[in-house]
Write an enzyme that holds these catalytic residues in place. Structure first.
Site, PDB file in Angstrom:
ATOM      1  N   LYS A  79       0.843  -1.195   0.000  1.00 27.73           N
ATOM      2  CA  LYS A  79       0.000   0.000   0.000  1.00 27.73           C
ATOM      3  C   LYS A  79       0.880   1.247   0.000  1.00 27.73           C
ATOM      4  CE  LYS A  79      -3.927   2.004   2.559  1.00 27.73           C
ATOM      5  NZ  LYS A  79      -4.807   1.835   3.735  1.00 27.73           N
ATOM      6  N   SER A 154      -9.647   2.135   2.972  1.00 24.70           N
ATOM      7  CA  SER A 154      -8.750   2.827   2.071  1.00 24.70           C
ATOM      8  C   SER A 154      -7.800   1.909   1.308  1.00 24.70           C
ATOM      9  CB  SER A 154      -7.944   3.866   2.861  1.00 24.70           C
ATOM     10  OG  SER A 154      -7.128   3.222   3.840  1.00 24.70           O
ATOM     11  N   SER A 178      -9.981  -0.186   7.191  1.00 23.25           N
ATOM     12  CA  SER A 178      -9.401  -0.023   5.850  1.00 23.25           C
ATOM     13  C   SER A 178      -8.713  -1.248   5.275  1.00 23.25           C
ATOM     14  CB  SER A 178      -8.425   1.159   5.835  1.00 23.25           C
ATOM     15  OG  SER A 178      -9.132   2.371   5.890  1.00 23.25           O
TER      16      SER A 178
END
Length: 483
Positions: A79, A154, A178
Site C-alpha cells: 500500500k 482505504s 481499511s
C-alpha cells in the site's frame, strides 16, 4: 502447466522449493497480469517492474542455496502509504506526489529480510481517509467483480489487486476498517492485527492511536504466514508491543468444538442489508454445526461508535497533517508573497477535499470551547467501548459480525460524506478498542458481489481469530471475478 495466479502462498512456497517454478517466472506472471488488467482496474500507482525482476533473481539465488524463508521469492504489493526506500510513496496525495523515502518502514524492512519481491505500490484513499479509494489523487481503483463499483477503502488497491490476481498478497493498513472493508468488498481475506502488534514506523500517519499495518491475501492461512513475518517489537515505535510473537498458523486446523461465539444484536439490526445479514447468520449456523455455542449479547455503545471514531481520528489527523507546510517536504506552491500564504496555498493545492474536511473537523473539535464537549467525550466513549468488549470476552472466545452493512456500491454514493461515515459502523469499534479482527468472504448477493464476515478477537489473540476464520473457509468455495 501450473496455474500460478490461482496458487495460495503455501502452494507457491512448495512450488518454489521443489523448483517447479522460479521466482522470476512467478514474478513475470504477475507483472504480465498487471500489464493486462491494471489499466482497467487501476490498482497500482507505481509498478516496480525492474526492481521486482532484480529482487526475484536475488531471491532465486537464495532458494537455490536451500536457504529460503517463508516468503522468499514470493511477489507482494505494498500500500502506497508504507515507506519504501528509493521508491515513490505518495499516500495518493498531490502533496506527496514526488516523495521518495530515504528509508524503509519496519514492516517493509522485515519483508525485505525475507527476500520478497515487491511488485509495486497500490492505490488508496488519500492519506487513507475514505472507504472507497475514490479520494485518491491518482488512481481511483475499480472493483474486480464489477468495475462500476468501488473496491472499498482505504486499502482498495491492495484488496482489488489480490482479488484480480495482480498480486498473490499485499500489505494494507487499517485505521477504521481499511483492511477489512475492502477485503469484504473484493472477496478476499484481510486481518487487522492488535494495535501495537506491527510497528507503525515508516507508515505515514493518519490517526496514530488507531493505525495498524496488516496483510490481505487469498485466505486466513496466507494472512498468518505474512503476519508471522511483520509482527514484533520495534524500538523506533514508542507504541510497539513487547509481547512475544507466536506462530499465527499454530491453531489453524484445530477443532472449534466447545468454543463460544458472540453475536451482538446491534450488529444485525436495521441498517444492515438483508442479504448481508442472512449470509453472516448462515455462517453462524455453520459454526454451530462445528460444535461451537452461539451466544446472543448486546453492545449498546455501538450507536455512538461512528461519531466517537471520527472525533478521535480527525483530531489526530489534524495534528499529524500539520507537518505538511510546503517547507520541510511535500508539495510547495510555485508563488507566495508571505510565509502564511506559502502554507495556505501549498496545503490548498496539495490536499484533496476529504482530507481538508477531516482536518477542519479535527481542528474544530480540538479548539477552545469544544475540546471538552467533543474530544474529551470521545475519549470517555473509547473506554466504554473497550469495557463492553471486555464484558463480552469474559463469556465468549470471539465475536462474529458482518464486516460491512452493504456490498460494494457505485462511486456516486461517495458524494455524501455522512452516508460514507455511517457505513463504517461495523468496523470502527475494533480500532477504537485496539482489537484484532479478520474479514473473510461468506457469500455473494444476487448480483454476484462479495459479502464478508468478521471475526473479532481478544487483544493479542490473532491465533484464535485466524483459527476461526480458517475453519469457515474450509467449507466455503469462493467465486473468482471474471475480468
Amino acid at each position: 502447466m501450473l496455474d500460478i495466479s490461482s496458487m495460495n502462498l503455501r502452494e507457491m512456497r512448495k512450488a518454489l522449493d521443489e523448483r517447479s517454478v522460479s521466482s522470476q517466472e512467478l514474478t513475470k506472471e504477475y507483472l504480465d497480469n498487471i500489464k493486462k488488467y491494471d489499466d482497467k482496474l487501476e490498482c497500482y500507482i507505481t509498478v516496480t517492474e525492474d526492481i521486482a525482476m532484480a529482487q526475484a533473481e536475488k531471491a532465486q539465488a537464495v532458494i537455490d542455496k536451500g536457504e529460503a524463508k517463508a516468503l522468499t521469492g514470493i511477489p507482494m504489493a505494498i500500500k502506497d502509504n508504507i515507506c519504501t526506500e528509493g521508491v515513490r510513496t505518495t499516500c495518493s496525495s498531490k502533496i506527496l506526489e514526488n516523495f521518495i523515502p530515504p528509508y524503509n518502514a519496519t514492516a517493509m524492512e522485515k519483508l525485505d529480510s525475507q527476500n520478497i519481491v515487491m511488485l509495486g505500490k497500490t492505490s488508496l484513499d488519500e492519506f487513507a481517509m475514505g472507504g472507497s479509494t475514490q479520494t485518491s489523487a491518482f488512481k481511483k481503483t475499480k472493483n474486480p467483480y464489477n468495475t462500476n463499483c468501488v473496491p472499498g477503502g482505504s486499502s482498495g488497491g491492495s484488496a482489488a489487486a489480490v482479488a484480480a490476481g495482480l498480486a498473490p498478497a499485499a500489505l494494507g493498513t487499517d485505521t477504521g476498517g481499511s483492511i477489512r472493508q475492502p477485503s469484504a468488498f473484493c472477496g478476499v481475506t484481510g486481518i487487522k492485527p492488535t494495535y501495537s502488534r506491527v510497528s507503525r514506523y515508516g507508515l505515514v500517519a493518519f490517526a496514530s492511536s488507531l493505525d495498524q499495518i496488516g496483510p490481505i491475501a487469498k485466505n486466513s492461512a496466507d494472512c498468518a504466514v505474512i503476519l508471522n513475518q511483520i509482527c514484533g517489537f520495534d524500538p523506533h515505535d514508542g507504541t510497539s508491543s513487547k509481547n512475544a510473537v507466536p506462530d499465527f498458523s499454530a491453531k489453524i486446523g484445530q477443532s472449534l468444538k466447545g468454543m463460544k461465539i458472540a453475536l451482538p444484536k446491534e450488529f444485525y439490526a436495521d441498517g444492515i442489508e438483508d442479504e448481508v445479514r442472512n449470509a453472516v447468520l448462515k455462517a453462524a449456523d455453520e459454526y454451530k454445526a462445528m460444535g461451537t455455542e452461539l451466544v446472543e449479547c448486546s453492545m449498546p455503545s455501538l450507536k455512538y461508535a461512528v461519531p466517537c471514531y471520527y472525533l478521535l481520528a480527525c483530531a489526530e489527523a489534524a495534528s499529524n497533517l500539520s507537518r505538511y507546510d510546503g517547507i520541510k517536504y511535500g508539495h510547495r506552491t510555485a508563488k507566495a508573497d508571505s510565509y502564511e500564504e506559502l502554507i495556505i496555498k501549498s496545503r490548498s493545492e496539495g490536499f484533496g477535499e476529504e482530507v481538508k474536511r477531516r482536518i477542519l473537523l479535527g481542528n474544530y473539535c480540538l479548539s477552545s470551547g469544544y475540546y471538552d464537549a467533543y474530544y474529551r467525550k470521545a475519549l470517555g466513549l473509547r473506554q466504554l467501548i473497550r469495557k463492553e468488549y471486555d464484558d463480552i470476552f469474559d463469556k465468549c472466545d470471539v465475536i462474529l459480525t458482518p464486516t460491512t452493512p452493504a456490498v460494494a456500491y457505485s462511486p456516486e454514493k461517495t458524494a455524501d460524506p455522512v452516508q460514507m461515515y455511517q457505513a463504517d459502523i461495523c468496523t470502527v469499534t475494533v480500532n477504537i478498542a485496539g482489537l484484532p479482527a479478520v474479514s473473510t468472504p461468506c457469500g455473494y448477493n444476487a448480483e454476484g458481489m462479495p459479502i464478508g464476515l468478521s471475526i473479532i478477537g481478544k487483544k493479542f489473540d490473532e491465533q484464535t481469530v485466524l483459527q476461526v476464520s480458517d475453519a469457515y473457509e474450509q467449507g466455503f468455495i469462493p467465486v473468482a471475478p471474471k475480468l
